[in-house]
Design an enzyme around this catalytic site. Structure first.
Site, PDB file in Angstrom:
ATOM      1  N   TRP A  92       1.565   1.813  -3.423  1.00 13.13           N
ATOM      2  CA  TRP A  92       0.553   2.545  -4.192  1.00 13.13           C
ATOM      3  C   TRP A  92       0.790   4.055  -4.094  1.00 13.13           C
ATOM      4  O   TRP A  92       0.539   4.811  -5.029  1.00 13.13           O
ATOM      5  CB  TRP A  92      -0.855   2.209  -3.689  1.00 13.13           C
ATOM      6  CG  TRP A  92      -1.430   1.006  -4.369  1.00 13.13           C
ATOM      7  CD1 TRP A  92      -1.463  -0.266  -3.870  1.00 13.13           C
ATOM      8  CD2 TRP A  92      -2.026   0.937  -5.676  1.00 13.13           C
ATOM      9  NE1 TRP A  92      -2.056  -1.107  -4.791  1.00 13.13           N
ATOM     10  CE2 TRP A  92      -2.412  -0.406  -5.892  1.00 13.13           C
ATOM     11  CE3 TRP A  92      -2.279   1.874  -6.674  1.00 13.13           C
ATOM     12  CZ2 TRP A  92      -3.033  -0.822  -7.070  1.00 13.13           C
ATOM     13  CZ3 TRP A  92      -2.894   1.465  -7.849  1.00 13.13           C
ATOM     14  CH2 TRP A  92      -3.257   0.128  -8.044  1.00 13.13           C
TER      15      TRP A  92
ATOM     16  N   TRP B 160      -9.161   8.718  -7.435  1.00 19.32           N
ATOM     17  CA  TRP B 160     -10.443   9.089  -8.059  1.00 19.32           C
ATOM     18  C   TRP B 160     -10.495   8.593  -9.499  1.00 19.32           C
ATOM     19  O   TRP B 160     -11.507   8.086  -9.964  1.00 19.32           O
ATOM     20  CB  TRP B 160     -10.674  10.605  -7.976  1.00 19.32           C
ATOM     21  CG  TRP B 160     -11.340  10.947  -6.675  1.00 19.32           C
ATOM     22  CD1 TRP B 160     -10.724  11.331  -5.514  1.00 19.32           C
ATOM     23  CD2 TRP B 160     -12.749  10.870  -6.384  1.00 19.32           C
ATOM     24  NE1 TRP B 160     -11.665  11.497  -4.522  1.00 19.32           N
ATOM     25  CE2 TRP B 160     -12.918  11.230  -5.027  1.00 19.32           C
ATOM     26  CE3 TRP B 160     -13.875  10.535  -7.119  1.00 19.32           C
ATOM     27  CZ2 TRP B 160     -14.162  11.261  -4.404  1.00 19.32           C
ATOM     28  CZ3 TRP B 160     -15.128  10.572  -6.501  1.00 19.32           C
ATOM     29  CH2 TRP B 160     -15.262  10.931  -5.168  1.00 19.32           C
TER      30      TRP B 160
ATOM     31  N   TRP C  61     -21.664  14.248 -17.985  1.00 15.38           N
ATOM     32  CA  TRP C  61     -21.920  14.182 -16.555  1.00 15.38           C
ATOM     33  C   TRP C  61     -23.195  14.946 -16.211  1.00 15.38           C
ATOM     34  O   TRP C  61     -23.564  15.899 -16.894  1.00 15.38           O
ATOM     35  CB  TRP C  61     -20.745  14.797 -15.780  1.00 15.38           C
ATOM     36  CG  TRP C  61     -19.435  14.107 -16.020  1.00 15.38           C
ATOM     37  CD1 TRP C  61     -18.377  14.579 -16.726  1.00 15.38           C
ATOM     38  CD2 TRP C  61     -19.048  12.813 -15.551  1.00 15.38           C
ATOM     39  NE1 TRP C  61     -17.348  13.667 -16.741  1.00 15.38           N
ATOM     40  CE2 TRP C  61     -17.739  12.571 -16.024  1.00 15.38           C
ATOM     41  CE3 TRP C  61     -19.678  11.829 -14.796  1.00 15.38           C
ATOM     42  CZ2 TRP C  61     -17.048  11.391 -15.746  1.00 15.38           C
ATOM     43  CZ3 TRP C  61     -18.983  10.649 -14.518  1.00 15.38           C
ATOM     44  CH2 TRP C  61     -17.685  10.437 -14.992  1.00 15.38           C
TER      45      TRP C  61
ATOM     46  N   TRP D  47     -16.019  12.904 -11.714  1.00 13.61           N
ATOM     47  CA  TRP D  47     -15.089  12.483 -10.662  1.00 13.61           C
ATOM     48  C   TRP D  47     -14.299  13.672 -10.107  1.00 13.61           C
ATOM     49  O   TRP D  47     -13.891  13.677  -8.945  1.00 13.61           O
ATOM     50  CB  TRP D  47     -14.138  11.385 -11.163  1.00 13.61           C
ATOM     51  CG  TRP D  47     -13.222  11.771 -12.310  1.00 13.61           C
ATOM     52  CD1 TRP D  47     -13.435  11.552 -13.627  1.00 13.61           C
ATOM     53  CD2 TRP D  47     -11.939  12.428 -12.216  1.00 13.61           C
ATOM     54  NE1 TRP D  47     -12.378  12.036 -14.373  1.00 13.61           N
ATOM     55  CE2 TRP D  47     -11.448  12.565 -13.537  1.00 13.61           C
ATOM     56  CE3 TRP D  47     -11.156  12.890 -11.173  1.00 13.61           C
ATOM     57  CZ2 TRP D  47     -10.211  13.164 -13.826  1.00 13.61           C
ATOM     58  CZ3 TRP D  47      -9.927  13.486 -11.450  1.00 13.61           C
ATOM     59  CH2 TRP D  47      -9.474  13.621 -12.770  1.00 13.61           C
TER      60      TRP D  47
ATOM     61  N   GLU E 110       0.852  -1.208   0.000  1.00  8.00           N
ATOM     62  CA  GLU E 110       0.000   0.000   0.000  1.00  8.00           C
ATOM     63  C   GLU E 110       0.881   1.249   0.000  1.00  8.00           C
ATOM     64  O   GLU E 110       0.556   2.247  -0.661  1.00  8.00           O
ATOM     65  CB  GLU E 110      -0.947  -0.001   1.204  1.00  8.00           C
ATOM     66  CG  GLU E 110      -1.943  -1.141   1.201  1.00  8.00           C
ATOM     67  CD  GLU E 110      -2.759  -1.241  -0.087  1.00  8.00           C
ATOM     68  OE1 GLU E 110      -3.202  -0.209  -0.602  1.00  8.00           O
ATOM     69  OE2 GLU E 110      -2.926  -2.373  -0.589  1.00  8.00           O
TER      70      GLU E 110
ATOM     71  N   ASN F  22     -10.469   3.197   3.482  1.00  2.54           N
ATOM     72  CA  ASN F  22     -10.220   3.059   2.036  1.00  2.54           C
ATOM     73  C   ASN F  22     -11.333   2.311   1.298  1.00  2.54           C
ATOM     74  O   ASN F  22     -11.750   2.717   0.213  1.00  2.54           O
ATOM     75  CB  ASN F  22      -8.882   2.357   1.809  1.00  2.54           C
ATOM     76  CG  ASN F  22      -8.584   2.193   0.331  1.00  2.54           C
ATOM     77  OD1 ASN F  22      -8.466   3.169  -0.390  1.00  2.54           O
ATOM     78  ND2 ASN F  22      -8.498   0.952  -0.133  1.00  2.54           N
TER      79      ASN F  22
HETATM   80  P1  FAD Z   1      -3.104   1.972   5.267  1.00  3.14           P
HETATM   81  O1  FAD Z   1      -3.956   0.893   4.692  1.00  3.14           O
HETATM   82  O2  FAD Z   1      -2.591   1.773   6.629  1.00  3.14           O
HETATM   83  O3  FAD Z   1      -1.922   2.211   4.242  1.00  3.14           O
HETATM   84  C1  FAD Z   1      -0.668   2.759   4.618  1.00  3.14           C
HETATM   85  C2  FAD Z   1      -0.315   3.936   3.742  1.00  3.14           C
HETATM   86  O4  FAD Z   1      -0.199   3.533   2.379  1.00  3.14           O
HETATM   87  C3  FAD Z   1      -1.366   5.033   3.737  1.00  3.14           C
HETATM   88  O5  FAD Z   1      -1.223   5.882   4.846  1.00  3.14           O
HETATM   89  C4  FAD Z   1      -1.079   5.728   2.405  1.00  3.14           C
HETATM   90  O6  FAD Z   1      -0.001   6.624   2.506  1.00  3.14           O
HETATM   91  C5  FAD Z   1      -0.657   4.580   1.520  1.00  3.14           C
HETATM   92  N1  FAD Z   1      -1.816   4.083   0.763  1.00  3.14           N
HETATM   93  C6  FAD Z   1      -2.706   3.133   1.133  1.00  3.14           C
HETATM   94  N2  FAD Z   1      -3.596   2.909   0.136  1.00  3.14           N
HETATM   95  C7  FAD Z   1      -3.262   3.749  -0.863  1.00  3.14           C
HETATM   96  C8  FAD Z   1      -3.809   3.990  -2.163  1.00  3.14           C
HETATM   97  N3  FAD Z   1      -4.847   3.302  -2.642  1.00  3.14           N
HETATM   98  N4  FAD Z   1      -3.221   4.937  -2.934  1.00  3.14           N
HETATM   99  C9  FAD Z   1      -2.149   5.621  -2.503  1.00  3.14           C
HETATM  100  N5  FAD Z   1      -1.584   5.435  -1.267  1.00  3.14           N
HETATM  101  C10 FAD Z   1      -2.138   4.512  -0.475  1.00  3.14           C
HETATM  102  N6  FAD Z   1      -4.613   8.558   0.225  1.00  3.14           N
HETATM  103  C11 FAD Z   1      -3.948   9.655   0.618  1.00  3.14           C
HETATM  104  O7  FAD Z   1      -2.912   9.534   1.277  1.00  3.14           O
HETATM  105  N7  FAD Z   1      -4.409  10.910   0.319  1.00  3.14           N
HETATM  106  C12 FAD Z   1      -5.547  11.099  -0.399  1.00  3.14           C
HETATM  107  O8  FAD Z   1      -5.912  12.251  -0.668  1.00  3.14           O
HETATM  108  C13 FAD Z   1      -6.291   9.951  -0.803  1.00  3.14           C
HETATM  109  N8  FAD Z   1      -7.452  10.081  -1.482  1.00  3.14           N
HETATM  110  C14 FAD Z   1      -8.137   8.949  -1.866  1.00  3.14           C
HETATM  111  C15 FAD Z   1      -9.330   9.091  -2.591  1.00  3.14           C
HETATM  112  C16 FAD Z   1     -10.040   7.962  -2.986  1.00  3.14           C
HETATM  113  C17 FAD Z   1     -11.321   8.110  -3.796  1.00  3.14           C
HETATM  114  C18 FAD Z   1      -9.570   6.671  -2.658  1.00  3.14           C
HETATM  115  C19 FAD Z   1     -10.329   5.444  -3.085  1.00  3.14           C
HETATM  116  C20 FAD Z   1      -8.384   6.525  -1.967  1.00  3.14           C
HETATM  117  C21 FAD Z   1      -7.651   7.650  -1.558  1.00  3.14           C
HETATM  118  N9  FAD Z   1      -6.447   7.530  -0.845  1.00  3.14           N
HETATM  119  C22 FAD Z   1      -5.765   8.659  -0.466  1.00  3.14           C
HETATM  120  C23 FAD Z   1      -5.825   6.218  -0.639  1.00  3.14           C
HETATM  121  C24 FAD Z   1      -6.209   5.470   0.654  1.00  3.14           C
HETATM  122  O9  FAD Z   1      -7.596   5.439   0.802  1.00  3.14           O
HETATM  123  C25 FAD Z   1      -5.603   6.101   1.903  1.00  3.14           C
HETATM  124  O10 FAD Z   1      -4.231   6.305   1.733  1.00  3.14           O
HETATM  125  C26 FAD Z   1      -5.802   5.192   3.111  1.00  3.14           C
HETATM  126  O11 FAD Z   1      -7.159   4.915   3.304  1.00  3.14           O
HETATM  127  C27 FAD Z   1      -5.254   5.884   4.334  1.00  3.14           C
HETATM  128  O12 FAD Z   1      -5.518   5.147   5.483  1.00  3.14           O
HETATM  129  P2  FAD Z   1      -4.354   4.385   6.244  1.00  3.14           P
HETATM  130  O13 FAD Z   1      -3.224   5.315   6.489  1.00  3.14           O
HETATM  131  O14 FAD Z   1      -4.973   3.736   7.422  1.00  3.14           O
HETATM  132  O15 FAD Z   1      -3.938   3.315   5.154  1.00  3.14           O
END
Ligand code: FAD
Length: 473
Positions: free
Chosen positions: A274, A378, A302, A355, A271, A337
């Site tokens: 990602w 997005w 849209w 979006w 993650e 997420n």
């Molecule tokens: P964990 O599951 O603990 O993951 C650890 C770290 O990995 C996160 O803190 C983050 O830095 C990174 N990460 C995890 N999933 C993703 C992902 N899909 N894409 C990129 N990085 C990821 N993340 C953001 O940091 N900022 C945003 O503005 C953001 N906007 C989002 C918008 C949408 C529509 C979606 C579907 C996802 C978005 N995310 C965003 C990705 C993800 O949802 C969050 O990073 C995650 O939920 C943060 O929670 P966590 O720290 O507990 O994640």
């Protein structure tokens, strides 16, 4: 012996003292430091409301960590080049250090500053600090950037040599009496009403908060992360995102903390991967937040339905799982997420709202709003992004709730008016018989909305619209 001239360390999205290569280099150069944060007037995208709240507290924490070590954080507002010029003039600084950022308008500004200062014999050095791999470090055999996550991350891991994180300095010797703005004068916090303090009940901004968050996560939840990370009713994700977005912790520190537990942490680190991938996408596509990444969607028509958009933002769509997510976002500045994917899909596919409107709303509401991850995510949901979910994938807003919130705990927490509904109906209250609704004290349309769109019809409508758009491309 002549005293060494001062060095400026320009803090940006790296609000920490540990594992901070720019700070480390300035200390090694010798001479007193000017530790600077600029509120950039010409920033390409200003932080949204929630992010400003975090920024205030993060700067407060950094300031106090610096003062504890004998130094001072200097806050200035303006165009970065002018602020730095003025500081050089006043202090006689001959070196400027910063950690790199990756969005084109920022990079262009940084490059111009570097060029102008170098011409005047001021040393400038920049460093990798906020990513494990910089976008140009991972490329396909053909020399192009990756557009698909799995090969990107495989190649990134294969080529990656992650060195040990740098320790935080114990002492900081700073130039005396440099003028600084007062943080409170920046008015980053909302006052009437003060919705920001409530958001922070759930978080502790600052480097110490970030490290504590990582430690707590590695002490327990990570064990169940791979299986449980999709369950919003359980606290199994790290919630490190706002800390990472402000650079209060570096991905290298996270990598290092996980390295002895390679198998357990694999999914979690992917993650983090990602996040790295999103930055590569943003680096090569600076318009990621405004332009479809993939071709073939420009003709998409849209809906511009303000009422539907407002219902979505307020968590009043009549779909409990969607509403729970939107209310969690509003109350805490964070959303799980899995639920983000569902609410984003609902906006784009059920309501057929662009979006970009959703991206913008998240930008304003997320404490961790991050240009790369937000835009890439997005677009992923819209089907227009790199490595995207296919456009015909429409998340079922109640099916997702039944699968990932099987006991309705998440819905009950954020949509308390439904709390007395039996599990069987909690994700689809409109299917409950009147007597069940009565017993739970709910009248649909009065206490909780009827669904604002019909799932099946909405699905058919959007698939048709996507098909038409793609055929006319
Ligand atoms: P964990 O599951 O603990 O993951 C650890 C770290 O990995 C996160 O803190 C983050 O830095 C990174 N990460 C995890 N999933 C993703 C992902 N899909 N894409 C990129 N990085 C990821 N993340 C953001 O940091 N900022 C945003 O503005 C953001 N906007 C989002 C918008 C949408 C529509 C979606 C579907 C996802 C978005 N995310 C965003 C990705 C993800 O949802 C969050 O990073 C995650 O939920 C943060 O929670 P966590 O720290 O507990 O994640």
């Amino acid at each position: 012996m002549t005293a060494l001239s001062p060095s400026i360390v320009w803090f940006r999205d790296d609000l920490r003292l540990g594992d901070h290569p720019a700070l480390n280099a300035a200390i090694h150069r010798g001479g007193p430091l000017i530790l600077l944060y600029i509120r950039e007037k010409d920033a390409a995208r200003k932080p949204g409301g929630a992010k400003r709240v975090w920024l205030h507290h993060s700067l407060q924490a950094l300031k106090s960590d610096i003062e504890d070590r004998g130094g001072a954080l200097i806050l200035r507002t303006g165009v970065a080049a002018d602020v730095i010029d003025a500081l050089i003039k006043d202090s006689g600084a001959r070196a400027v250090f910063w950690n790199r950022r990756y969005h084109e308008p920022d990079r262009d500004r940084d490059a111009a500053i570097k060029e102008a200062l170098t011409e005047r014999d001021v040393a400038v050095e920049s460093f990798k600090a906020n990513l494990l791999v910089e976008p140009w470090e991972v490329r396909t055999k053909a020399g192009t950037p990756y557009k698909v996550f799995t090969p990107f991350w495989r190649a990134a891991k294969d080529g990656m040599e992650v060195s040990d994180p740098l320790p935080a300095p114990k002492k900081l010797e700073c130039v005396d009496k440099v003028l600084s703005a007062a943080l409170d004068d920046w008015s980053l916090l909302p006052t009437q009403p003060d919705w920001g303090s409530k958001m922070l009940n759930h978080h502790t901004p600052g480097e110490a908060g970030a490290i504590a968050r990582l430690t707590d996560f590695l002490d327990g939840p990570i064990e169940d992360y791979a299986q449980g990370r999709d369950r919003p009713d359980k606290a199994l994700t790290s919630k490190l995102s706002p800390h990472l977005a402000h650079g209060e912790i570096s991905p290298r520190q996270i990598w290092d903390a996980c390295k002895d537990n390679e198998v357990t942490s694999r999914k979690f680190l992917s993650e983090i991967g990602w996040r790295e991938f999103s930055y590569t996408l943003l680096f090569y596509n600076p318009d990621l937040a405004t332009e479809n990444f993939a071709d073939g969607y420009e003709a998409m028509e849209w809906d511009h339905d303000d009422q539907a958009f407002e219902a979505w933002t307020k968590g009043q769509t009549g779909y409990p799982f969607v509403d729970a997510g939107m209310r969690q976002l509003w109350a805490t500045g964070w959303m799980h997420n899995r639920v983000r994917m569902v609410v984003a899909s609902f906006l784009i596919k059920h309501l057929m709202i662009d979006w970009r409107d959703g991206e913008d709303w998240f930008w304003d509401c997320l404490l961790e709003a991050d240009l790369a991850s937000n835009a890439a995510s997005w677009q992923w949901v819209a089907g227009t992004g790199a490595d995207a979910a296919p456009y015909f994938r429409v998340f079922n807003p109640f099916g997702q709730g039944e699968k990932f919130d099987p006991n309705g705990d998440y819905v009950r927490q954020w949509v308390p008016e439904l709390k007395d509904l039996p599990n069987k109906y909690i994700q689809q209250p409109w299917t409950a018989p009147d007597k069940v609704l009565n017993a739970a004290g709910i009248e649909l349309g009065r206490d909780y909305p009827e669904p604002i769109v019909d799932h099946k019809q909405a699905r058919e409508r959007v698939l048709e619209a996507y098909k038409t758009a793609r055929n006319s491309a």
